[in-house]
Structures are given as C-alpha cells and as structure tokens.
Design an enzyme around this catalytic site. Structure first.
Site, PDB file in Angstrom:
ATOM      1  N   GLY A  69     -61.246 -12.757  15.563  1.00 15.45           N
ATOM      2  CA  GLY A  69     -60.816 -13.425  14.435  1.00 15.45           C
ATOM      3  C   GLY A  69     -60.512 -12.327  13.368  1.00 15.45           C
ATOM      4  O   GLY A  69     -60.997 -11.249  13.352  1.00 15.45           O
ATOM      5  N   GLY A 118     -63.285 -13.582  19.164  1.00 12.75           N
ATOM      6  CA  GLY A 118     -62.434 -14.614  18.945  1.00 12.75           C
ATOM      7  C   GLY A 118     -61.492 -14.781  20.319  1.00 12.75           C
ATOM      8  O   GLY A 118     -61.105 -15.913  20.592  1.00 12.75           O
ATOM      9  N   GLU A 141     -69.941  -8.665  17.730  1.00  8.27           N
ATOM     10  CA  GLU A 141     -70.187  -8.954  16.675  1.00  8.27           C
ATOM     11  C   GLU A 141     -71.258  -8.328  15.982  1.00  8.27           C
ATOM     12  O   GLU A 141     -71.431  -8.016  14.790  1.00  8.27           O
ATOM     13  CB  GLU A 141     -70.520 -10.572  16.667  1.00  8.27           C
ATOM     14  CG  GLU A 141     -69.081 -11.462  16.783  1.00  8.27           C
ATOM     15  CD  GLU A 141     -68.852 -11.541  18.166  1.00  8.27           C
ATOM     16  OE1 GLU A 141     -67.618 -11.958  18.205  1.00  8.27           O
ATOM     17  OE2 GLU A 141     -69.329 -10.989  19.263  1.00  8.27           O
ATOM     18  N   ASP A 149     -70.134 -15.557  18.777  1.00  7.00           N
ATOM     19  CA  ASP A 149     -70.016 -17.037  18.460  1.00  7.00           C
ATOM     20  C   ASP A 149     -68.790 -17.513  19.441  1.00  7.00           C
ATOM     21  O   ASP A 149     -68.578 -17.108  20.567  1.00  7.00           O
ATOM     22  CB  ASP A 149     -69.537 -17.470  17.061  1.00  7.00           C
ATOM     23  CG  ASP A 149     -68.370 -16.870  16.448  1.00  7.00           C
ATOM     24  OD1 ASP A 149     -68.013 -15.657  16.880  1.00  7.00           O
ATOM     25  OD2 ASP A 149     -67.672 -17.324  15.461  1.00  7.00           O
TER      26      ASP A 149
END
Length: 352
Positions: A69, A118, A141, A149
C-alpha cells in the site's frame, strides 16, 4: 503520455480471460485508494459476465507485482488529522481482499518479483497463486512500527509450525520455494513462461481448469531451506510472549538466532507485540473475514492512538534517517499484555 500510460490499473478482456494489470511500475505498483476501487469494480463487473471464465491479476514492469500500500499517503493522512481517510482506505482494501478470497470464478495471480504487504493481499488469497525465480514475498509491516494486515495474519497463522510468527515479526522475505512451503503460493513458473501461460489461460480449452493449465508450465524450484530451520524456529517462536522469544534467541546456538535477535531489537516493540498477538488470534479463526476484522481493529488503533506508525514511516520513507524513536524503546519496557489495547479496539466505522 497516452491514456494507457496514465491509467494506474489496466482492465481488459482476452477471449474468456479478464485481465487486471496494476500500472504504476515506477512505484512497483504500490496501491492507492483509486487503484483498489478500480480492481473491485472490474471484479464486480465480471461476476455475472458469462464470457469471462477466469481472471488474471498481474503487474506492469519487471520489478514486481505490488510493493504494498502507499504508506507515504497514509502518513500524510494521519499527520494531517484525517482519520476518516485512513478508515476509507483500509475498508476498501480489505473489501478487495475478501472479494478475491471469495470470488466465484478462479483468480490467477502472477506474484512475479516484489510482492509485499498489500501485494500479499492481492496474491495470497487467489485461487491459483504463481511465483517465479524473481519472486520476493514479505509482510514487512513491523519495519515501520506497524502490523501485518490484508489477510496476512490469516496466511501467517496457517504456515507450518511457528514460521508464521517468525516471518510476521521479522518481516523477512521469502523466495518462490519458501512461499510455496509457507502456503503463500501454489505453483512455481519461470518468468520467461508467464506470457505463454497467460495466452493458454485466455485461449486454450484443454485442460479445463486454470490450476491444471498452470501445471503444464509448473517447474520444481530449488528446495526451500525452511524445513531445515523449522526446529529452532518452532522452539523459539512458540514461546508465550515476545520477551520469552527474545530470551530463547539469546540462549539459542542456531546459526541464524543472533541475526534474528538483532533484527527484533531494531524494530518497534509495540508493533512486534501486536503482531504476535494478531497471528496467534488469526490461527484460531475459521475464515478470512474474522481475520480481516482483527487486523482492522489493530491498524485503526495504530492510526488513531499510537505514535509508532507515523514515526516508522517518517524514519524509513520521509526523513529516511533510519533512526526511529519507538515508544516504548525496548521490548523489556512493554506491559504484561502489550497487545491488549489494539486487540480490544473498536473502530468508529465497522469494517463490514
């Protein structure tokens, strides 16, 4: 600049194949909200389109499918005091992850090159997940004071032994063989054969399924070294708490234990603790949606209530001084249940 060059997502059909190509090659196809919405729109349109039998997701350029992301944009929203924008992004991204996981037609993803964060949300939940000799997959992350996530905890929680804790906490990357062993991918196809596989998916009628078609191009990669490392990783990362993991690393004589310990000591203690809690919670879940809800609670807690995410992005991507000031600074300073606040957080806007 042509329209094709300007478009961040290319959507087209090739006979019975619906093709979605991420088109930000200079950013290794990092996802922003507009791109996510375009992917959702294409997938939604093809659900009831009888002409489309299979969907392929790939990335423009030879550097990777998707680097993750757009966390720099996330930093800008948080520092500008726009938490509602953070919520919009994550709810859209997680809706896309769930749509891919639950899609009624087979989705094939080429996780060629860098596929991280992502990008795992795009590739990891598809029906046919393909890696190559260039593949580098990771959930990195914790390196920005954050937590995995996009359904990453669901995948990590189902990895063999305690490899999910190891990869989730350290953010280490996997090659193609590692990804298959961990359950993040299904097939290894040399990158030079991807175009031929795409043509076959679009135009060949036999074999009948994308999985069987891929087997025609599948090759055996050099074996992963992870099975040999399982003994020490399982022993260390089965410890009940982050502090005990550190203690076991200090006592371990495994060749990679010292380097792993050094990595953990550089990362945000809170992010590590929340990640350990999240992976173990997801391991007990029965589907990807509950795992996404657990992740949503945690990412919104970080976005609204903990400084380490902003600090981690600042240190890595904004000022690039690589000198983050974590709060707390050391694992020893963590509370008895450091994942509790993030685990129990209730976002103002629900995920689903």
């Amino acid at each position: 600049m042509t329209d094709v060059e300007a478009a961040t997502v290319l959507v087209r059909t090739e006979n019975s194949l619906g093709r979605i190509t991420l088109n930000r090659p200079r950013a290794i196809n990092a996802l922003d909200l507009s791109m996510i919405e375009q992917v959702i729109a294409a997938l939604t349109a093809w659900v009831d389109d009888s002409d489309i039998q299979t969907v392929l997701i790939d990335g423009e350029g030879d550097r990777g499918l998707c680097a993750g992301g757009d966390v720099r944009a996330l930093y800008d929203e948080i520092t500008a005091g726009r938490p509602e924008q953070i919520s919009d992004f994550f709810r859209a991204e997680y809706a896309m992850n769930a749509l891919i996981a639950e899609y009624p037609k087979p989705i094939v993803v080429f996780a060629d090159g860098i596929t991280m964060g992502g990008g795992i949300g795009l590739a990891g939940h598809a029906a046919v997940r393909i890696v190559t000799e260039r593949s580098r997959l990771a959930m990195p992350e914790t390196r920005i004071g954050f937590t995995p996530d996009v359904g990453g905890t669901w995948l990590l929680g189902r990895a063999p032994g305690r490899l999910g804790e190891y990869f989730g906490l350290t953010g280490q990357s996997m090659n193609g063989a590692d990804a298959i062993y961990l359950g993040f991918a299904d097939h290894f196809v040399p990158s030079e054969n991807l175009d031929a596989l795409r043509e076959a998916l679009a135009y060949r009628a036999d074999p009948a399924t994308p999985n069987e078609m891929t087997l025609l191009f599948d090759e055996t990669p050099d074996p992963s070294t992870l099975p040999e490392a399982r003994a020490w990783i399982d022993d260390v990362f089965s410890a009940a708490s982050l502090g005990e993991i550190v203690q076991r690393l200090e006592e371990s004589d495994a060749p990679d234990a010292a380097a792993t310990l050094a990595t953990l000591r550089e990362l945000a203690p809170t992010g590590l603790a929340v990640t350990l809690d999240a992976v173990r919670e997801a391991r007990e879940m029965t589907g990807i949606r509950p795992a996404l809800e657990g992740e949503y609670r945690r990412v919104m807690w970080f976005g609204n209530h903990h400084p380490d995410l902003v600090e981690g992005i600042r240190a890595q991507l904004v000022d690039k001084d690589r000198q983050p000031k974590w709060q707390p600074a050391t694992i020893a300073e963590l509370s008895a249940d450091p994942g509790a606040d993030a685990r129990a957080y209730v976002p103002e806007v629900p995920l689903f």
